[in-house]
Design a protein around this motif. Structure first.
Motif, PDB file in Angstrom:
ATOM      1  N   PRO A  96       5.618   7.029  -8.339  1.00 17.89           N
ATOM      2  CA  PRO A  96       6.472   6.712  -7.190  1.00 17.89           C
ATOM      3  C   PRO A  96       6.096   5.384  -6.544  1.00 17.89           C
ATOM      4  CG  PRO A  96       4.871   8.387  -6.593  1.00 17.89           C
ATOM      5  CD  PRO A  96       4.685   8.123  -8.054  1.00 17.89           C
ATOM      6  N   GLN A  97       6.279   4.318  -7.314  1.00 14.79           N
ATOM      7  CA  GLN A  97       6.070   2.968  -6.825  1.00 14.79           C
ATOM      8  C   GLN A  97       7.300   2.152  -7.149  1.00 14.79           C
ATOM      9  OE1 GLN A  97       1.206   3.036  -7.320  1.00 14.79           O
ATOM     10  NE2 GLN A  97       2.300   1.152  -7.678  1.00 14.79           N
ATOM     11  N   TRP A  98       7.638   1.272  -6.245  1.00 15.90           N
ATOM     12  CA  TRP A  98       8.974   0.678  -6.236  1.00 15.90           C
ATOM     13  C   TRP A  98       9.373  -0.084  -7.498  1.00 15.90           C
ATOM     14  CZ3 TRP A  98      11.868   3.300  -3.735  1.00 15.90           C
ATOM     15  CH2 TRP A  98      13.099   2.865  -3.251  1.00 15.90           C
ATOM     16  N   PRO A  99       8.496  -0.853  -8.148  1.00 21.69           N
ATOM     17  CA  PRO A  99       8.960  -1.577  -9.340  1.00 21.69           C
ATOM     18  C   PRO A  99       9.347  -0.661 -10.493  1.00 21.69           C
ATOM     19  CG  PRO A  99       6.904  -2.489  -8.516  1.00 21.69           C
ATOM     20  CD  PRO A  99       7.115  -1.195  -7.803  1.00 21.69           C
ATOM     21  N   VAL A 129       3.193  -4.316   3.318  1.00 23.15           N
ATOM     22  CA  VAL A 129       4.273  -3.331   3.312  1.00 23.15           C
ATOM     23  C   VAL A 129       3.653  -1.959   3.053  1.00 23.15           C
ATOM     24  CG1 VAL A 129       6.117  -2.400   1.864  1.00 23.15           C
ATOM     25  CG2 VAL A 129       6.295  -4.701   2.741  1.00 23.15           C
ATOM     26  N   VAL A 130       3.995  -1.007   3.894  1.00 21.38           N
ATOM     27  CA  VAL A 130       3.508   0.369   3.757  1.00 21.38           C
ATOM     28  C   VAL A 130       4.637   1.186   3.148  1.00 21.38           C
ATOM     29  CG1 VAL A 130       2.388   2.294   4.927  1.00 21.38           C
ATOM     30  CG2 VAL A 130       2.208  -0.017   5.887  1.00 21.38           C
ATOM     31  N   ASP A 131       4.549   1.431   1.859  1.00 23.07           N
ATOM     32  CA  ASP A 131       5.602   2.155   1.144  1.00 23.07           C
ATOM     33  C   ASP A 131       5.276   3.650   1.175  1.00 23.07           C
ATOM     34  OD1 ASP A 131       7.101   3.432  -0.968  1.00 23.07           O
ATOM     35  OD2 ASP A 131       7.592   1.437  -1.697  1.00 23.07           O
ATOM     36  N   PHE A 132       6.208   4.447   1.708  1.00 21.94           N
ATOM     37  CA  PHE A 132       5.963   5.874   1.950  1.00 21.94           C
ATOM     38  C   PHE A 132       6.360   6.774   0.769  1.00 21.94           C
ATOM     39  CE2 PHE A 132       5.469   4.273   6.147  1.00 21.94           C
ATOM     40  CZ  PHE A 132       4.699   5.200   6.842  1.00 21.94           C
ATOM     41  N   SER A 133       6.557   6.188  -0.400  1.00 19.31           N
ATOM     42  CA  SER A 133       7.060   6.967  -1.536  1.00 19.31           C
ATOM     43  C   SER A 133       6.186   8.160  -1.894  1.00 19.31           C
ATOM     44  CB  SER A 133       7.206   6.061  -2.763  1.00 19.31           C
ATOM     45  OG  SER A 133       8.156   5.056  -2.543  1.00 19.31           O
ATOM     46  N   ILE A 145       8.483  17.713   7.400  1.00 15.78           N
ATOM     47  CA  ILE A 145       8.755  16.757   6.332  1.00 15.78           C
ATOM     48  C   ILE A 145       7.874  15.527   6.484  1.00 15.78           C
ATOM     49  CG2 ILE A 145      10.594  15.486   5.158  1.00 15.78           C
ATOM     50  CD1 ILE A 145      12.487  17.082   7.261  1.00 15.78           C
ATOM     51  N   GLU A 146       7.217  15.121   5.398  1.00 18.24           N
ATOM     52  CA  GLU A 146       6.524  13.843   5.425  1.00 18.24           C
ATOM     53  C   GLU A 146       7.549  12.716   5.379  1.00 18.24           C
ATOM     54  OE1 GLU A 146       2.114  14.824   3.612  1.00 18.24           O
ATOM     55  OE2 GLU A 146       3.625  14.002   2.248  1.00 18.24           O
ATOM     56  N   ALA A 147       7.161  11.571   5.932  1.00 21.84           N
ATOM     57  CA  ALA A 147       8.137  10.510   6.215  1.00 21.84           C
ATOM     58  C   ALA A 147       8.829   9.964   4.981  1.00 21.84           C
ATOM     59  CB  ALA A 147       7.442   9.363   6.956  1.00 21.84           C
ATOM     60  N   VAL A 164       0.850  -1.186   0.000  1.00 19.93           N
ATOM     61  CA  VAL A 164       0.000   0.000   0.000  1.00 19.93           C
ATOM     62  C   VAL A 164       0.888   1.239   0.000  1.00 19.93           C
ATOM     63  CG1 VAL A 164      -1.690   1.351   1.302  1.00 19.93           C
ATOM     64  CG2 VAL A 164      -1.945  -1.132   1.139  1.00 19.93           C
ATOM     65  N   TYR A 165       0.521   2.233  -0.826  1.00 20.48           N
ATOM     66  CA  TYR A 165       1.247   3.500  -0.921  1.00 20.48           C
ATOM     67  C   TYR A 165       0.353   4.617  -0.386  1.00 20.48           C
ATOM     68  CZ  TYR A 165       4.342   1.066  -4.228  1.00 20.48           C
ATOM     69  OH  TYR A 165       5.222   0.190  -4.834  1.00 20.48           O
TER      70      TYR A 165
END
Length: 989
Positions: free
Chosen positions: A533-536, A93-97, A113-115, A50-51
Motif C-alpha cells: 500500500p504505497q502510492w507508486p 508527505v504523511v501517506d495514510f495508506s 476507523i483509521e484515517a 512516510v507511511y
C-alpha cells in the motif's frame, strides 16, 4: 545524524525519499500542477514520504518534524480539488495508506476507523453487520481522514448533513505530538481544518441500519422547473436519503458514456430513499412531480457514474475540465446562475468554447452543494492555460457574491476560510462555536512555525507564501479589457517544455497520465496496491508521478529519470482490473506494458554459462528424442529446479532432448519489441529444435514460444511445427500424485494462460490450493528498482510458504527470506525425486556498490570538465536550435565517455578479484559476472544531475558568451542518457 537518517532509522521500509515516491504525491483531482506549469513556484514536491502503521509512528513523526522544523502534509487518496493533500512547501508527505483498519461496533452503531480507510470499505464492513454509512463524500474511494479533515458532504447529506454531523469522536495527534480525543464542541478543532491542526489517527463514525435503496428520477425540461422542484422538496419535508440534480449537458454525457438511467438533455433530479420508507416518500415525490411539471421514471445509483468522479470522467472529453463547488442557500441558486452566465456563457451548453452546467446536491438545512463545470479549449500543457484556469476564480467569486462559500479551502481561497468554517458550518453554529476562530487560535498556539500542512486554510505568513500568487495571477488574467478570449489570442502559446522533456522519457504514457482524473478507483481494485500500500504501486500514483515530473522540470529546470524509476512504476502484474473501473477509460495495463517494454529494451542480455548435466542423467538424454525440454537461461539462476526437472523425467522413464541453460528463447526481446533480435534468435534456435513436443520450465519461455514465435513466424521464415507444453502441466497429466495438504500457489504473470488448468488438476488430486497473484518482478527487475523485493516480502508475510510456477520468482522469494520453491521441486519431493543443490551466492558489499557509483560519477565529471573550454566555445550555436546544438557537442561527449570508462572497468575488475577464494575459473566467472550485473543495475538507476550541474558550472566559468544553463544541461543530460549503452559496452566488454 540528519533528518533523512533519522526518518529512515525510525520508519525503515515505510520511509522513502526516492524520486518515484516523491513525485507520485504531487497531484489531486484539481489543477495545482497546471498552475505550477504556468510558472508559479509552489513547491508541490515533497522531500520525503512516510507511511505510518500505527499511532506511535504518527507521534514520532511529529516529534521529528518539530525537531528539524520541516513541514508535514497528510495524504489520503489525493482526490480533492484544492491541493489539500499536496505539499505547498516540500517537506514530508504523511501517506495514510497503511492506517486502514476498520472495526464495526454494531451495538452502538459506530464504525471505528483509521484515517487511511476508504468510505467504500467502511460501507462494505458495516453492511456485513447489518449497518451502513449515513453519508459519505461523492468520491467513494477517498479516505475517511480526508473526508473529516475537509468536513465534506455528498451522498446521504440530504438526510444526515455534513460528514462531521455524523462523527462521534476523532483521535488526533496534535502539533505537540500528543494524542488527543475530540468530541462534541471540540470537534471544531479538526472538522474542516484540512490537516492544519493535527494528524487524524482514528474516527468514530455513526452508522444507520441497513436498508435497500430505492431510486426515482424526476425529469425536467428546463432549469426553472428544476428550481421549483428543489423548493418543493424543502417545503414538503420529504424523508429521502439523498437528492441530486444534474443539468442537461451532464445528464447527456453520463447517459451516453455510462448508460445511466437519466433522460438526456433534461434536468434530472435523482432521489434516493430507503425502501422501508418508500410508502411515505413515493406519494410525496409524485405530488412534487405533478406540481412542478416533471416526468418520473425508476432510477438507479449503483453505477460508477453515480459518484462525482464519474461526472468528471464523462465531461473531460477535450482539454481540461474546470470544476468549482460551493455551498449556497437554495433560494440563491438563480442569482448564482445569472452571475456565472454573464461570464461563462449559457447554462446547459457545455462545450470547450463556452457555457457551463451544474450538478447539485441538496443538504438538509436548505443548503445546496452546487458543482459548476466548464470545459476549456486548451490542453493542460499549453502555456496559455492560465487564462482558462482564471475561470475558477471567477466562479469562486460568484459563490461568495450570493452569500455562499467554498466547499473546501485548500491552497486557493484563504480569504474565504472564515466564511466556509463559520457561516456555512451550521453544525458548530448550533453549538455556539465560532469554528474559524477556535481553529485559528489553536493553530497559532500549537503550531507557530506552520509545520502542519502549511499554505492551506489559513493565510501563510512563514511558509508556502507562494500560494498567495494563485488568486492574484488568475485575477490578473481576467483583467484584460476584452476578456479571457482576447488575452488568450494575443499571448504566446504552445506546449510547455516540461511536457516535452517528460514525454522523451515516458512516451505516450505522458498523454494518458494527463487524462487521469485522480479518482482513485483504480487504487481500490489494484491487487498489488493491497500487498504494497504505497502510492507508486497503484495506477493513480504512476500517473501522478508523470505529472510530478512535469512540475519538477518547471520548478527546477531539469529532470533526470533513470530506467529503474520507469521499471518501478511499470512493474505490476498487468492483471487489467484497473482498466475495467477507470471512468476515463484509459487502457492502463496496456500503457504499463509499453513502459515495461521500454525498460526491457535497454536491459542488456547477460551471458549465461552452461550448467553441466551430471553423468547420472545421461541415460534419459537423447539427441534423437521426439520430446525436448527447454531449460533455458532462466534456470541458470535456479539449478535446483533444473535438476528436479531431470529427476522427474528419469522417474517417468522418458527420453528427452535437452536444451541447456545457455539457450535463450528471446523472451526479453519479445516483450521489449526488439523484433530484429528476436527473429535472429528464432532462426538460430529453430536449427536445433527438431522435436514434436517442446516442454518449457519457465513461464517466460512458454510465452515466447507460444506467442512470440507465432507472431514473428512469417517475418523469420520459420514455421513452428512442435507443440509447446509447460512442464508443470505435463507432470500433473503424467504422474499419479495424491495430496491432501494446503498449497499457496503463486501464479506468475506469464503463466496466466495455463494456470487455471494447473489449479484444476491439483485440486482434482486432493490439494487444497489457494491462488496467489502478484508479480515478483523477477524478470524485469532482478537488477533494478525495489518493487520486486517489496512484492516478494509482502507475499511471504501474507502467505508464509509459497509454491510458484516461475523459477525466477522462486529465486527472488528466497533472496528476501521467503520460504519458496517451484511447483516442479514440490512435485519432485512428493514422488521422492527431490534434490538439494548448494547454490553459491555472491553478495556484493554496499561499500563496493557505492565505490562503483563514485568512480563512475567522478570519471564522467572529470572527463567532461576537461572539455569545458571546448564546450564553452560552442555555446553560441545554441541559437540554432537544441537539436542542431546536440549534434555539435555529441562528439565531445562521446570522447569524454570513452576516456572515462576504462577507469571504471579497472575498478570493477579489482574489486571482483579481491573476492576470489581460489583459482577456480568458474568461481571467477561467477563473481565477475555478478559485479557486471551490479554495474548494469547502477547504470539503470543512476541519476546524472550532479554530473551535469558540475559540468555546466565549469562551462559557465570559461565561456565569454551568455547562454542558457538550463538548455545546456538538458542537452548534456539527453546525450549522456543516450550514451548509456556505450558506457555499458565499454565497461562490460
Amino acid at each position: 545524524m540528519g533528518i533523512r537518517e533519522e526518518l529512515e532509522g525510525r520508519f525503515g521500509d515505510s520511509f522513502s525519499d526516492s524520486l518515484v515516491e516523491r513525485l507520485s504525491h504531487t497531484a489531486d483531482m484539481g489543477f495545482v500542477p497546471q498552475l505550477v506549469w504556468t510558472g508559479m513556484k509552489i513547491n508541490i514536491i515533497p522531500d520525503y514520504v512516510v507511511y505510518p502503521r500505527n499511532v506511535e509512528d504518527l507521534i514520532d513523526l511529529v516529534r521529528i518534524a518539530n525537531k528539524y522544523n520541516i513541514p508535514i502534509t497528510p495524504y489520503g487518496r489525493g482526490t480533492n480539488r484544492y491541493g489539500n493533500a499536496i505539499p505547498a512547501d516540500g517537506g514530508i508527505v504523511v501517506d495514510f495508506s497503511k492506517l486502514d483498519k476498520i472495526q464495526i461496533d454494531d451495538v452502538n452503531k459506530i464504525a471505528v476507523i483509521e484515517a487511511g480507510a476508504t468510505w467504500k470499505f467502511v460501507d462494505i464492513a458495516a453492511q456485513a453487520k447489518g449497518l451502513q454509512l449515513r453519508t459519505f463524500p461523492s468520491s467513494y474511494d477517498s479516505t475517511v481522514g480526508g473526508g473529516v479533515a475537509g468536513d465534506a458532504l455528498g451522498v446521504g447529506s440530504y438526510q444526515y448533513g455534513y460528514i462531521c454531523d455524523n462523527v462521534a469522536f476523532v483521535e488526533m495527534v496534535n502539533p505537540k505530538g500528543e494524542l488527543v480525543r475530540l468530541e462534541g464542541k471540540d470537534l471544531a478543532l479538526v472538522c474542516g481544518a484540512e490537516g492544519t491542526t493535527g494528524l487524524i489517527y482514528r474516527v468514530g463514525m455513526r452508522l444507520r441500519p441497513f436498508s435497500p435503496t430505492e431510486s426515482l428520477v424526476l425529469s425536467y425540461d428546463n432549469f426553472e422547473q428544476a428550481y421549483r422542484g428543489i423548493g418543493e422538496f424543502y417545503r414538503e419535508s420529504i424523508p429521502a436519503w439523498h437528492i441530486q440534480v444534474r443539468g442537461p449537458a451532464i445528464s447527456t454525457y453520463i447517459a451516453e458514456n455510462f448508460k445511466a438511467s437519466l433522460a438526456p438533455e433534461k434536468w434530472n433530479m435523482v432521489v434516493l430513499y430507503p425502501s422501508n420508507v418508500s410508502s411515505i416518500v413515493e406519494p410525496k415525490l409524485y405530488k412534487v412531480a405533478q406540481n412542478t411539471g416533471a416526468k418520473t421514471f425508476e432510477g438507479e445509483w449503483t453505477g460508477w457514474w453515480s459518484f462525482n468522479h464519474g461526472v468528471n470522467a464523462a465531461l473531460r472529453t477535450k482539454g481540461l475540465l474546470i470544476h468549482q463547488h460551493g455551498l449556497i442557500h437554495y433560494t440563491k441558486i438563480k442569482e448564482l446562475v445569472d452571475g456565472i452566465q454573464d461570464n461563462l456563457g449559457k447554462l446547459g451548453d457545455l462545450t470547450p468554447d463556452g457555457g457551463f452546467d451544474l450538478d447539485i446536491d441538496l443538504e438538509r438545512r436548505e443548503t445546496l452543494l452546487v458543482n459548476a463545470f466548464t470545459q476549456v479549449s486548451l490542453t493542460p500543457t499549453d502555456k496559455k492555460i492560465l487564462f482558462e484556469l482564471a475561470k475558477n476564480t471567477l466562479m469562486m467569486e460568484q459563490y461568495i457574491k450570493v452569500g455562499g462559500s467554498m466547499l473546501s479551502v485548500g491552497i486557493f481561497v484563504h480569504k474565504y476560510a472564515k466564511n466556509r468554517l463559520t457561516a456555512m458550518g451550521k453544525v458548530f453554529q448550533e453549538m455556539g462555536v465560532d469554528r474559524y476562530e477556535v481553529m485559528k487560535k489553536y493553530k497559532q498556539e500549537m503550531d507557530p512555525n506552520e509545520i502542519f500542512n502549511p499554505g492551506k486554510v489559513f493565510e501563510p505568513t512563514k511558509r508556502a507564501k507562494e500560494v498567495l500568487d494563485i488568486v492574484r495571477k488568475q485575477n490578473e488574467a481576467m483583467r484584460y479589457r476584452f476578456g479571457i478570449g482576447f488575452a488568450k489570442r494575443i499571448s504566446p502559446g504552445g506546449e510547455i517544455q516540461g511536457y516535452k522533456v517528460t514525454k522523451k522519457y515516458l512516451d505516450v504514457f505522458t498523454d494518458y497520465a494527463i487524462k487521469c482524473i485522480d479518482c482513485a478507483m483504480c487504487v481500490t481494485v489494484c491487487p498489488q496496491y493491497r500487498l504494497i500500500p504505497q502510492w507508486p504501486y497503484a495506477p493513480k500514483g504512476m500517473f501522478d508521478f508523470t505529472k510530478g515530473l512535469i512540475s519538477m522540470f518547471e520548478l527546477y529546470g531539469r529532470i533526470d529519470v533513470p530506467d529503474s524509476a520507469i521499471a518501478e512504476i511499470s512493474g505490476c502484474h498487468k492483471c487489467g482490473l484497473c482498466d475495467g473501473v477507470c471512468p476515463a477509460r484509459i487502457p492502463i495495463s496496456s500503457m504499463l506494458i509499453k513502459l515495461s517494454s521500454m525498460v526491457a529494451r535497454k536491459t542488456p542480455d547477460e551471458t549465461v554459462t552452461e550448467i553441466p548435466i551430471p553423468e547420472k542423467y545421461k541415460d534419459i538424454i537423447s539427441d534423437d528424442a521426439e520430446i525436448g525440454v527447454w531449460l533455458g537461461k532462466y534456470l541458470a539462476e535456479n539449478p535446483s529446479t533444473m535438476f528436479a526437472t531431470l529427476e522427474m523425467f528419469k522417474k517417468l522413464g522418458l527420453k528427452v532432448k535437452v536444451f541447456g541453460t545457455s539457450m535463450d528463447s528471446g523472451f526479453n526481446d519479445y516483450i521489449s519489441g526488439n523484433g530484429n533480435e528476436l527473429i535472429e534468435k528464432i532462426k538460430k534456435n529453430s536449427e536445433h529444435i527438431n522435436v514434436v513436443e517442446l516442454i518449457t520450465v519457465s513461464p517466460e519461455d512458454y510465452k515466447t514460444f507460444t506467442e512470440g514465435y507465432q507472431e514473428y513466424s512469417r517475418l523469420s521464415g520459420v514455421n513452428q511445427t512442435f507443440e509447446v507444453v509447460p512442464l508443470d502441466l505435463r507432470l500433473l497429466k503424467s504422474m499419479q500424485i495424491e495430496g491432501n495438504e494446503e498449497l499457496n500457489l503463486h501464479v506468475a504473470c506469464f503463466s496466466n494462460t495455463y494456470a487455471d488448468e494447473i489449479l484444476k488438476r491439483l485440486r482434482e488430486k486432493g490439494f487444497k490450493v489457494r491462488k496467489v497473484e502478484g508479480c515478483s518482478g523477477a524478470t524485469l527487475e532482478k537488477n533494478v528498482g525495489k518493487r520486486a523485493d517489496m512484492m516478494a516480502k509482502a507475499l511471504g508475510e501474507r502467505y508464509g510458504t509459497l509454491v510458484t510456477l516461475c523459477p525466477l520468482a522462486a529465486v527472488k522469494f528466497r533472496s528476501v527470506g521467503v520460504n519458496a520453491k517451484t511447483l516442479v521441486e514440490f512435485l519432485a519431493e512428493k514422488v521422492g525425486a527431490g534434490v538439494k543443490v548448494e547454490q553459491k551466492i555472491v553478495k556484493i558489499p554496499d561499500a563496493d556498490k557505492n565505490a562503483i557509483i563514485n568512480v563512475l560519477v567522478q570519471s564522467l565529471t572529470e572527463s567532461l570538465k576537461k572539455r569545458a573550454s571546448v564546450i564553452a566555445d560552442t555555446v553560441s550555436f545554441m541559437s540554432s536550435g537544441m537539436d542542431e546544438y546536440k549534434k555539435i557537442i555529441e562528439p565531445i561527449v562521446t570522447e569524454a565517455i570513452d576516456e572515462a570508462t576504462p577507469s571504471v572497468k579497472n575498478a570493477i575488475v579489482s574489486m571482483a578479484s579481491s573476492k576470489y577464494t581460489g583459482n577456480d575459473p568458474s568461481e571467477k566467472a561467477l563473481v565477475l559476472n555478478q559485479y557486471y550485473r551490479e554495474f548494469n543495475s547502477i547504470l539503470m538507476s543512476l541519476t546524472l544531475d550532479t554530473v551535469v550541474s558540475s559540468v555546466v558550472s565549469e562551462v559557465k566559468s570559461k565561456s565569454v558568451d551568455e547562454f542558457s544553463e538550463r538548455d545546456l544541461g538538458l542537452v548534456l543530460l539527453e546525450l549522456l542518457r543516450e550514451k548509456m549503452e556505450r558506457i555499458r559496452t565499454n565497461v562490460v566488454q
